[in-house]
Design a protein around this motif. Structure first.
Motif, PDB file in Angstrom:
ATOM      1  N   ILE A  46      16.393  -8.135  -3.737  1.00 31.66           N
ATOM      2  CA  ILE A  46      15.794  -7.309  -2.939  1.00 31.66           C
ATOM      3  C   ILE A  46      14.290  -6.849  -3.409  1.00 31.66           C
ATOM      4  N   GLU A  47      13.936  -6.627  -4.523  1.00 32.92           N
ATOM      5  CA  GLU A  47      12.602  -6.213  -4.851  1.00 32.92           C
ATOM      6  C   GLU A  47      11.469  -7.379  -4.456  1.00 32.92           C
ATOM      7  N   ALA A  48      12.078  -8.680  -4.783  1.00 34.09           N
ATOM      8  CA  ALA A  48      11.291  -9.776  -4.057  1.00 34.09           C
ATOM      9  C   ALA A  48      11.027  -9.777  -2.685  1.00 34.09           C
ATOM     10  N   LEU A  49      12.264  -9.818  -2.121  1.00 40.01           N
ATOM     11  CA  LEU A  49      12.020  -9.574  -0.637  1.00 40.01           C
ATOM     12  C   LEU A  49      11.236  -8.411   0.173  1.00 40.01           C
ATOM     13  N   THR A  50      11.456  -7.321  -0.764  1.00 36.21           N
ATOM     14  CA  THR A  50      10.365  -6.329   0.041  1.00 36.21           C
ATOM     15  C   THR A  50       9.056  -6.375  -0.364  1.00 36.21           C
ATOM     16  N   LEU A  51       8.644  -7.182  -1.130  1.00 38.68           N
ATOM     17  CA  LEU A  51       7.217  -7.583  -1.180  1.00 38.68           C
ATOM     18  C   LEU A  51       6.610  -7.676   0.046  1.00 38.68           C
ATOM     19  N   GLY A  93       0.399  -9.835   5.392  1.00 41.52           N
ATOM     20  CA  GLY A  93       1.278  -9.187   4.181  1.00 41.52           C
ATOM     21  C   GLY A  93       0.458  -9.251   3.017  1.00 41.52           C
ATOM     22  N   GLU A  94      -0.143 -10.269   2.747  1.00 45.47           N
ATOM     23  CA  GLU A  94      -0.996 -10.444   1.697  1.00 45.47           C
ATOM     24  C   GLU A  94      -2.375  -9.838   1.604  1.00 45.47           C
ATOM     25  N   ALA A  95      -2.894  -9.730   2.742  1.00 45.23           N
ATOM     26  CA  ALA A  95      -4.137  -8.835   3.028  1.00 45.23           C
ATOM     27  C   ALA A  95      -4.057  -7.407   3.098  1.00 45.23           C
ATOM     28  N   MET A  96      -2.875  -6.943   3.463  1.00 47.13           N
ATOM     29  CA  MET A  96      -2.441  -5.502   3.451  1.00 47.13           C
ATOM     30  C   MET A  96      -2.317  -5.165   2.047  1.00 47.13           C
ATOM     31  N   GLN A  97      -1.598  -6.203   1.315  1.00 48.58           N
ATOM     32  CA  GLN A  97      -1.254  -5.664   0.109  1.00 48.58           C
ATOM     33  C   GLN A  97      -2.531  -5.654  -0.863  1.00 48.58           C
ATOM     34  N   ALA A  98      -3.393  -6.541  -0.679  1.00 45.22           N
ATOM     35  CA  ALA A  98      -4.459  -6.734  -1.343  1.00 45.22           C
ATOM     36  C   ALA A  98      -5.799  -5.514  -1.138  1.00 45.22           C
ATOM     37  N   ALA A  99      -5.460  -5.053   0.103  1.00 42.69           N
ATOM     38  CA  ALA A  99      -6.626  -4.119   0.628  1.00 42.69           C
ATOM     39  C   ALA A  99      -6.773  -2.821  -0.252  1.00 42.69           C
ATOM     40  N   VAL A 100      -5.644  -2.641  -1.002  1.00 41.93           N
ATOM     41  CA  VAL A 100      -5.682  -1.228  -1.799  1.00 41.93           C
ATOM     42  C   VAL A 100      -5.156  -1.547  -3.273  1.00 41.93           C
ATOM     43  N   PRO A 101      -5.803  -1.238  -4.151  1.00 39.27           N
ATOM     44  CA  PRO A 101      -5.189  -1.380  -5.679  1.00 39.27           C
ATOM     45  C   PRO A 101      -3.726  -0.737  -5.719  1.00 39.27           C
ATOM     46  N   ALA A 102      -2.642  -1.596  -6.492  1.00 43.83           N
ATOM     47  CA  ALA A 102      -1.668  -0.762  -6.685  1.00 43.83           C
ATOM     48  C   ALA A 102      -1.584   0.464  -7.195  1.00 43.83           C
ATOM     49  N   GLY A 103      -0.907   1.498  -6.662  1.00 43.70           N
ATOM     50  CA  GLY A 103      -0.914   2.962  -7.073  1.00 43.70           C
ATOM     51  C   GLY A 103      -1.999   3.825  -6.530  1.00 43.70           C
ATOM     52  N   GLU A 104      -3.038   3.265  -5.817  1.00 46.66           N
ATOM     53  CA  GLU A 104      -4.027   4.149  -5.130  1.00 46.66           C
ATOM     54  C   GLU A 104      -3.679   4.738  -3.696  1.00 46.66           C
ATOM     55  N   GLY A 105      -2.665   4.034  -3.063  1.00 50.89           N
ATOM     56  CA  GLY A 105      -2.330   4.584  -1.922  1.00 50.89           C
ATOM     57  C   GLY A 105      -1.065   4.848  -1.751  1.00 50.89           C
ATOM     58  N   ALA A 106      -0.640   5.745  -0.616  1.00 51.88           N
ATOM     59  CA  ALA A 106       0.834   6.059  -0.447  1.00 51.88           C
ATOM     60  C   ALA A 106       1.011   6.264   0.944  1.00 51.88           C
ATOM     61  N   MET A 107       2.321   6.336   1.425  1.00 54.30           N
ATOM     62  CA  MET A 107       2.814   6.684   2.551  1.00 54.30           C
ATOM     63  C   MET A 107       4.050   7.725   2.420  1.00 54.30           C
ATOM     64  N   LEU A 159       7.375   7.245   0.672  1.00 53.24           N
ATOM     65  CA  LEU A 159       7.967   6.294   1.080  1.00 53.24           C
ATOM     66  C   LEU A 159       7.848   4.823   0.011  1.00 53.24           C
ATOM     67  N   PRO A 160       9.218   4.161  -0.222  1.00 57.97           N
ATOM     68  CA  PRO A 160       8.882   3.320  -1.156  1.00 57.97           C
ATOM     69  C   PRO A 160       8.297   1.949  -0.519  1.00 57.97           C
ATOM     70  N   VAL A 161       6.744   2.248  -0.322  1.00 57.24           N
ATOM     71  CA  VAL A 161       6.030   1.014   0.067  1.00 57.24           C
ATOM     72  C   VAL A 161       4.903   0.785  -0.906  1.00 57.24           C
ATOM     73  N   SER A 162       4.467  -0.451  -0.849  1.00 51.70           N
ATOM     74  CA  SER A 162       3.598  -0.957  -1.717  1.00 51.70           C
ATOM     75  C   SER A 162       1.948  -0.759  -1.351  1.00 51.70           C
ATOM     76  N   ALA A 163       1.692  -0.206  -0.087  1.00 57.49           N
ATOM     77  CA  ALA A 163       0.282  -0.042   0.252  1.00 57.49           C
ATOM     78  C   ALA A 163       0.379   0.926   1.333  1.00 57.49           C
ATOM     79  N   PRO A 164      -0.936   1.623   1.696  1.00 55.08           N
ATOM     80  CA  PRO A 164      -0.831   2.381   2.631  1.00 55.08           C
ATOM     81  C   PRO A 164      -1.189   2.066   3.978  1.00 55.08           C
ATOM     82  N   PHE A 165      -0.217   1.495   4.567  1.00 60.85           N
ATOM     83  CA  PHE A 165      -0.384   0.846   6.010  1.00 60.85           C
ATOM     84  C   PHE A 165      -1.039   1.607   6.960  1.00 60.85           C
ATOM     85  N   HIS A 166      -1.784   1.014   8.103  1.00 59.70           N
ATOM     86  CA  HIS A 166      -2.217   1.603   9.375  1.00 59.70           C
ATOM     87  C   HIS A 166      -2.729   2.978   9.078  1.00 59.70           C
TER      88      HIS A 166
END
Length: 313
Positions: free
Chosen positions: A52-57, A119-133, A195-202
């Motif tokens: 599930i961790e890989a699918l959630t990427l 998905g790749e562009a949204m993930q890459a837009a903000v370094p991991a750990g710097e954004g949140a929802m 929320l357990p998300v990997s980037a600060p979307f929207h």
């Protein structure tokens, strides 16, 4: 009776989603095979047998959820129901691409590739750990906008998803979103949780991803949807490809106006919505937005049979 087909967004993914559809319907299995071919990898193996961790990427979750939704649409079509049984289509965030694919705006292969890039562009837009929802429960949009403005303190902090009358999601810089959670609780929110998300979307931090999508969408073939799309940006029906393209770019940084979209469809006479694909999150939101609208989930062969019987009435 007026109906709409709605398509889920990120967060609905589960290991095994869509497998029963693929086992029961050759047309559904073919959807997953075509997505695998478009991406040059076996995404279906990850969906059905992976972790599930890989699918959630984000790079995996977005095309995987779309594939599951389109597999459900293929099952409906095999039973004699196509997208024109609905008066409108709509989707939550990435679900808008699923809706457009179902309505013929994009090919399945192009949709898979667009969502992989998104998905790749949204993930890459903000370094991991710097954004949140964070989800704020128990305050309406206006109250959450005030919370976000107070919490920003020079950082990005915005109301990103207006999901239903009592659930608004905030997105932005991690410290600002954490401040917003405390302010929201002080202002009477029932809950305010990260929320357990990997980037600060929207939110505005997604501008690099919006730029990437503007280029990609400018290079892909688009047709007018055979059923109008109720889009996240305008919260009303639209069918012109140029407008849809522009709004898909704005959507990356803009608010998902889901509450308003459902309310608009209800005002247009929609009395039933069919949530096509994984999960039932949108159905729950619809109930909280307008109890006069009946939701149906369509994610398994049994769901397909029930939906076909209802749609035949």
């Amino acid at each position: 009776m007026t109906r709409a087909f709605i398509f889920p967004g990120q967060g609905a993914q589960t290991i095994g989603m869509g497998r029963a559809l693929a086992d029961a319907y050759p047309a559904s299995k073919a959807v997953f095979a075509e997505v695998d071919d478009a991406l040059g990898e076996s995404l279906s193996s990850l969906i059905w047998e992976g972790e599930i961790e890989a699918l959630t990427l984000t790079r995996n979750a977005q095309p995987a959820l779309m594939a599951t939704s389109l597999a459900a649409m293929a099952a409906l079509k095999a039973e004699g129901v196509d997208v024109t049984a609905a008066s409108f289509v709509a989707g939550h965030s990435l679900g808008e691409y699923s809706a457009l694919c179902a309505a013929g705006t994009f090919s399945l292969a192009d949709t898979a590739r667009l969502l992989r890039l998104r998905g790749e562009a949204m993930q890459a837009a903000v370094p991991a750990g710097e954004g949140a929802m964070a989800a704020v429960l128990g305050l309406d949009l206006a109250a959450v906008e005030e919370v976000a403005a107070e919490a920003a303190q020079g950082e990005v902090c915005e109301a990103a998803n207006d999901n239903d009358p009592a659930q608004v999601v905030i997105s932005g810089a991690k410290a600002a979103v954490e401040r917003a959670c405390e302010i929201a609780k002080a202002k009477g929110a029932k809950r305010a949780l990260l929320l357990p998300v990997s980037a600060p979307f929207h939110c505005a931090l997604m501008q690099p991803a919006a730029d990437a999508m503007a280029q990609a969408l400018g290079e892909v073939d688009m047709q007018a949807p055979v059923v109008p799309l109720v889009g996240n940006v305008l919260a009303r029906a639209e069918s012109a490809p140029a407008v849809i393209r522009e709004n898909l770019v704005v959507q990356v940084t803009g608010r998902v106006r889901w509450r308003e979209s459902v309310a608009w469809m209800a005002a247009e006479g929609v009395t039933e919505v069919y949530e096509i694909g994984a999960g039932k999150a949108l159905s729950g939101m619809v109930k909280r937005i307008d109890r006069a609208v009946t939701p149906h989930a369509v994610g398994t062969p049994d769901d397909v049979s029930k939906a076909v019987a209802t749609l035949a009435q």
